[in-house]
Design an enzyme around this catalytic site. Structure first.
Site, PDB file in Angstrom:
ATOM      1  NE  ARG A   1       7.281   0.784   4.754  1.00  0.00           N
ATOM      2  CZ  ARG A   1       6.051   0.285   4.723  1.00  0.00           C
ATOM      3  NH1 ARG A   1       5.842  -0.940   4.294  1.00  0.00           N
ATOM      4  NH2 ARG A   1       5.019   1.013   5.112  1.00  0.00           N
TER       5      ARG A   1
ATOM      6  CE  LYS B   1      26.432  -3.155  -6.292  1.00  0.00           C
ATOM      7  NZ  LYS B   1      26.682  -2.211  -7.395  1.00  0.00           N
TER       8      LYS B   1
ATOM      9  NE  ARG C   1      -1.861  -2.261   2.760  1.00  0.00           N
ATOM     10  CZ  ARG C   1      -1.999  -3.538   2.400  1.00  0.00           C
ATOM     11  NH1 ARG C   1      -3.024  -3.907   1.714  1.00  0.00           N
ATOM     12  NH2 ARG C   1      -1.114  -4.446   2.773  1.00  0.00           N
ATOM     13  CB  THR C   2       3.440   2.584   2.248  1.00  0.00           C
ATOM     14  OG1 THR C   2       2.707   2.135   3.388  1.00  0.00           O
ATOM     15  CG2 THR C   2       4.014   3.952   2.537  1.00  0.00           C
TER      16      THR C   2
ATOM     17  CG  HIS D   1       3.885   4.173   8.573  1.00  0.00           C
ATOM     18  ND1 HIS D   1       3.925   5.002   7.472  1.00  0.00           N
ATOM     19  CD2 HIS D   1       3.465   2.966   8.126  1.00  0.00           C
ATOM     20  CE1 HIS D   1       3.534   4.315   6.405  1.00  0.00           C
ATOM     21  NE2 HIS D   1       3.257   3.072   6.777  1.00  0.00           N
TER      22      HIS D   1
END
Ligand code: NCD
Length: 310
Positions: A109, A88, A59-60, A137
């Site tokens: 995120r 890396k 969703r986000t 959030h």
């Protein structure tokens, strides 16, 4: 209060005043109406959103991408840590500096608490925190408050129960910051080992929020105008056995809702596992998929305001 949203990083629920929420919600409403009337937007034409997702998301990420496309902008994205230079060993700062050369807004995120703030420190463009581990959030919290307002018509004077993983749940960590701006009664419903961190609870109490901590879900259902259910977050447990013990702790089903307060609204940031049975989806107060839809309007609003276009 944020005098001018332009260039503002969106990092934490505690950065907003009530007026800021009003502003975001008003712009979100405007876009919702516009889209409903078939309007198309070119407000962000020529602008690029970088969606950096180093943790799973449906969703986000997709609602931010959808929001940017609906505003006429473009999107570049990293959909997992494994496919980017994070694998890396590149630092968050170097990633943010690099992406600042490619985009106009970053949505990020990352599994680490404070990661978005770290990116914001060096980024040349606004950084929006789309979830930093078990931290915050804030964009979910904004769409949650917007949804509450639309579903219940008011924020002041309501009884809210937050249910589930209050320890690791970043959605509730951000949401309580926003709810504390209103005159809300808050019940924190969780197993003892997943209680909301004590510093957050004392912070709420200091702000004068009427907070009750309990393990009793049926009682909360009977006394609440809003039930905000969350997933027990398997990925945050270091001990899988502990997760297995807790996962079925709270299940909201039709039988339990028979004792619910009249007009109760049920929300969930999703994804759900089994904490709300699918039979509840047709319950009239089940608002979680309307909540999903509101995410697009609120994220359109956020992109527009941090870009100084609204
Ligand atoms: C939540 C998240 O990622 O924090 N989902 C979301 O963004 N809507 C909740 C969760 O994963 O349980």
């Amino acid at each position: 209060m944020i005098e001018n949203f332009k260039g503002t990083h969106i990092l934490h629920g505690n950065q907003f005043a009530k007026e800021d929420l009003d502003k975001v919600m008003q712009v979100a409403d405007e876009f919702e109406k516009g889209l409903k009337n078939g309007e198309t937007y070119d407000l962000m034409r020529g602008k690029v959103l970088a969606a950096l997702f180093f943790e799973p998301s449906t969703r986000t990420r997709l609602s931010f991408e959808s929001a940017m496309l609906r505003l006429g902008g473009g999107v570049i994205s990293v959909a997992s840590a494994a496919t980017s230079s994070a694998a890396k060993g590149e630092s968050i700062a170097d990633t943010a500096l690099t992406v600042s050369q490619y985009a106009d807004v970053i949505v990020m995120r990352h599994p680490q608490i404070g990661s978005a703030a770290e990116a914001a420190e060096v980024a040349k463009i606004p950084v929006i925190n789309a979830g930093d581990g078990a931290g915050q959030h804030p964009t979910q919290a904004l769409l949650d408050v917007h949804t509450i307002k639309k579903e219940i018509d008011k924020l002041d004077g309501i009884q809210v129960s937050l249910v589930g993983d209050l320890k690791y749940g970043r959605t509730v960590h951000a949401l309580v910051e926003l709810l504390s701006l209103y005159d809300i009664g808050l019940r924190l419903v969780s197993p003892a080992s997943l209680k909301m961190p004590t510093d957050m609870v004392s912070n709420l109490k200091e702000k004068g929020v009427d907070v009750v901590e309990t393990e009793n879900l049926p009682e909360a259902v009977a006394g609440s105008d809003l039930l905000y259910v969350t997933r027990i977050q398997k990925e945050r447990f270091s001990d899988v056995a502990e997760y297995e013990k807790l996962k079925g702790a709270y299940v909201v089903d039709n039988a339990m809702l028979q004792k619910a307060k009249e007009g109760i609204v049920i929300m969930h940031p999703l994804p759900r596992v089994d904490e709300i049975t699918t039979e509840v989806d047709s319950y009239k107060g089940a608002a979680y998929f309307r909540q999903v839809r509101n995410g697009v309007f609120v994220r359109m609003a956020l992109l527009a305001v941090v870009s100084g276009l609204k």
